[in-house]
Design a protein around this motif. Structure first.
Motif, short mmCIF file in Angstrom:
data_model
loop_
_atom_site.label_atom_id
_atom_site.label_comp_id
_atom_site.label_asym_id
_atom_site.label_seq_id
_atom_site.Cartn_x
_atom_site.Cartn_y
_atom_site.Cartn_z
N LYS A 96 4.17 42.32 50.99
CA LYS A 96 3.71 43.85 50.62
C LYS A 96 2.61 43.73 49.79
O LYS A 96 2.73 42.94 48.38
N PRO A 97 1.55 44.28 49.66
CA PRO A 97 0.38 44.15 48.41
C PRO A 97 0.92 44.83 47.44
O PRO A 97 1.55 46.02 47.27
N GLY A 98 0.57 44.24 46.25
CA GLY A 98 0.92 44.61 44.92
C GLY A 98 -0.28 45.55 44.24
O GLY A 98 -1.26 46.03 45.02
N MET A 99 -0.16 45.74 42.93
CA MET A 99 -1.16 46.89 42.62
C MET A 99 -2.52 46.29 42.41
O MET A 99 -3.57 47.10 42.67
N ASN A 100 -2.54 45.27 42.16
CA ASN A 100 -4.08 44.52 42.04
C ASN A 100 -4.32 43.31 43.16
O ASN A 100 -3.20 42.87 43.74
N LYS A 101 -5.74 43.13 43.53
CA LYS A 101 -5.95 42.00 44.33
C LYS A 101 -5.35 40.74 44.00
O LYS A 101 -5.34 40.30 42.81
N GLY A 102 -4.60 40.05 44.87
CA GLY A 102 -4.00 38.95 44.66
C GLY A 102 -2.36 39.17 44.35
O GLY A 102 -1.65 38.13 44.27
N ASP A 103 -1.94 40.30 44.24
CA ASP A 103 -0.60 40.58 43.81
C ASP A 103 -0.12 40.77 45.00
O ASP A 103 -0.40 41.54 45.94
N PHE A 104 1.42 40.43 45.17
CA PHE A 104 2.10 40.80 46.40
C PHE A 104 3.81 40.57 46.14
O PHE A 104 4.08 40.18 45.08
N SER A 105 4.41 41.43 47.05
CA SER A 105 5.87 41.26 46.82
C SER A 105 6.50 40.80 48.02
O SER A 105 5.87 41.13 49.07
N ILE A 106 7.73 40.01 48.05
CA ILE A 106 8.21 39.62 49.23
C ILE A 106 9.68 39.53 49.07
O ILE A 106 10.17 39.44 47.62
N PHE A 143 -3.67 33.79 45.20
CA PHE A 143 -2.78 35.02 44.53
C PHE A 143 -2.86 34.89 43.07
O PHE A 143 -2.91 33.86 42.35
N ASN A 144 -2.54 36.14 42.55
CA ASN A 144 -2.35 36.31 41.06
C ASN A 144 -1.04 36.37 40.82
O ASN A 144 -0.39 35.58 39.67
N ARG A 145 -0.36 37.20 41.51
CA ARG A 145 1.38 37.52 40.86
C ARG A 145 2.11 37.48 42.15
O ARG A 145 1.94 38.63 42.81
N PRO A 146 3.06 36.69 42.37
CA PRO A 146 4.18 37.12 43.65
C PRO A 146 5.35 37.71 42.79
O PRO A 146 5.87 37.22 41.82
N ASP A 147 5.88 38.57 43.51
CA ASP A 147 7.07 39.31 43.29
C ASP A 147 8.01 38.80 44.01
O ASP A 147 7.77 39.40 45.42
N VAL A 148 9.19 38.07 44.00
CA VAL A 148 9.97 37.68 44.88
C VAL A 148 11.31 38.35 44.56
O VAL A 148 11.96 38.17 43.61
N VAL A 149 11.84 39.07 45.63
CA VAL A 149 13.09 39.70 45.42
C VAL A 149 13.87 38.82 46.43
O VAL A 149 13.85 38.61 47.39
N CYS A 150 15.31 38.36 45.70
CA CYS A 150 15.96 37.45 46.44
C CYS A 150 17.58 37.59 45.67
O CYS A 150 17.68 38.07 44.64
N SER A 151 18.76 37.15 46.60
CA SER A 151 19.79 37.12 45.83
C SER A 151 20.14 35.84 45.08
O SER A 151 21.16 35.96 44.59
N HIS A 152 19.43 34.94 44.83
CA HIS A 152 19.77 33.86 44.31
C HIS A 152 18.02 33.26 43.65
O HIS A 152 17.20 33.74 44.24
N ILE A 153 18.21 32.51 42.86
CA ILE A 153 16.94 32.02 42.46
C ILE A 153 16.44 30.83 43.02
O ILE A 153 16.99 29.90 43.17
N PRO A 154 15.41 30.94 43.91
CA PRO A 154 14.81 29.83 44.57
C PRO A 154 14.37 28.66 43.79
O PRO A 154 14.04 28.53 42.58
#
Length: 129
Positions: free
Chosen positions: A80-90, A117-128
């Motif tokens: 999913k794209p983030g606020m700025n170019k190169g930002d995304f969430s997953i 990418f500039n900033r990945p936001d990773v949503v998970c139930s554990h720390i990769p």
């Protein structure tokens, strides 16, 4: 934390060929260990015994789907794209529920190596790892 990891690892060994966990709650360390070991995890709010038949049905349907022609994983479906170019969430939980054979490493590393990418936001139930 080391004792918890050892206890969960021992539990996984004792389960043998079992690869399904049905529970009302699984803490982060245990959840990560079960996911890494390839378990299908079902979190339920009602009495566990009341949901076993629907879970069995869902698992049989999932097996039928897996036996059909395997679909190649495409991370782009989940970014999913983030606020700025190169930002995304997953959302890793969403991906791992739909693709139980994948680990967070197999999901993230190829994308992070091949894409800018500039900033990945990773949503998970554990720390990769």
């Amino acid at each position: 934390m080391a004792a918890v990891r050892m206890a969960v690892a021992d539990t996984i060994k004792q389960l043998g060929d079992v690869k399904i966990v049905v529970a009302s709650e699984i803490p982060g360390i245990a959840s990560g260990a079960f996911q890494a070991a390839g378990f299908d995890i079902f979190l339920v709010e009602s009495d566990v015994l009341d949901v076993l038949d629907p879970i069995k049905k869902e698992m049989l349907e999932a097996i039928e789907e897996r036996q059909k022609e395997p679909r190649k994983f495409d991370i782009m479906e989940f970014l999913k794209p983030g606020m700025n170019k190169g930002d995304f969430s997953i959302n890793m939980e969403e991906i791992m529920l739909k693709n139980p054979g994948l680990s967070s490493r197999k999901i993230l590393i190829p994308h992070l190596k091949n894409e800018k990418f500039n900033r990945p936001d990773v949503v998970c139930s554990h720390i990769p790892k």
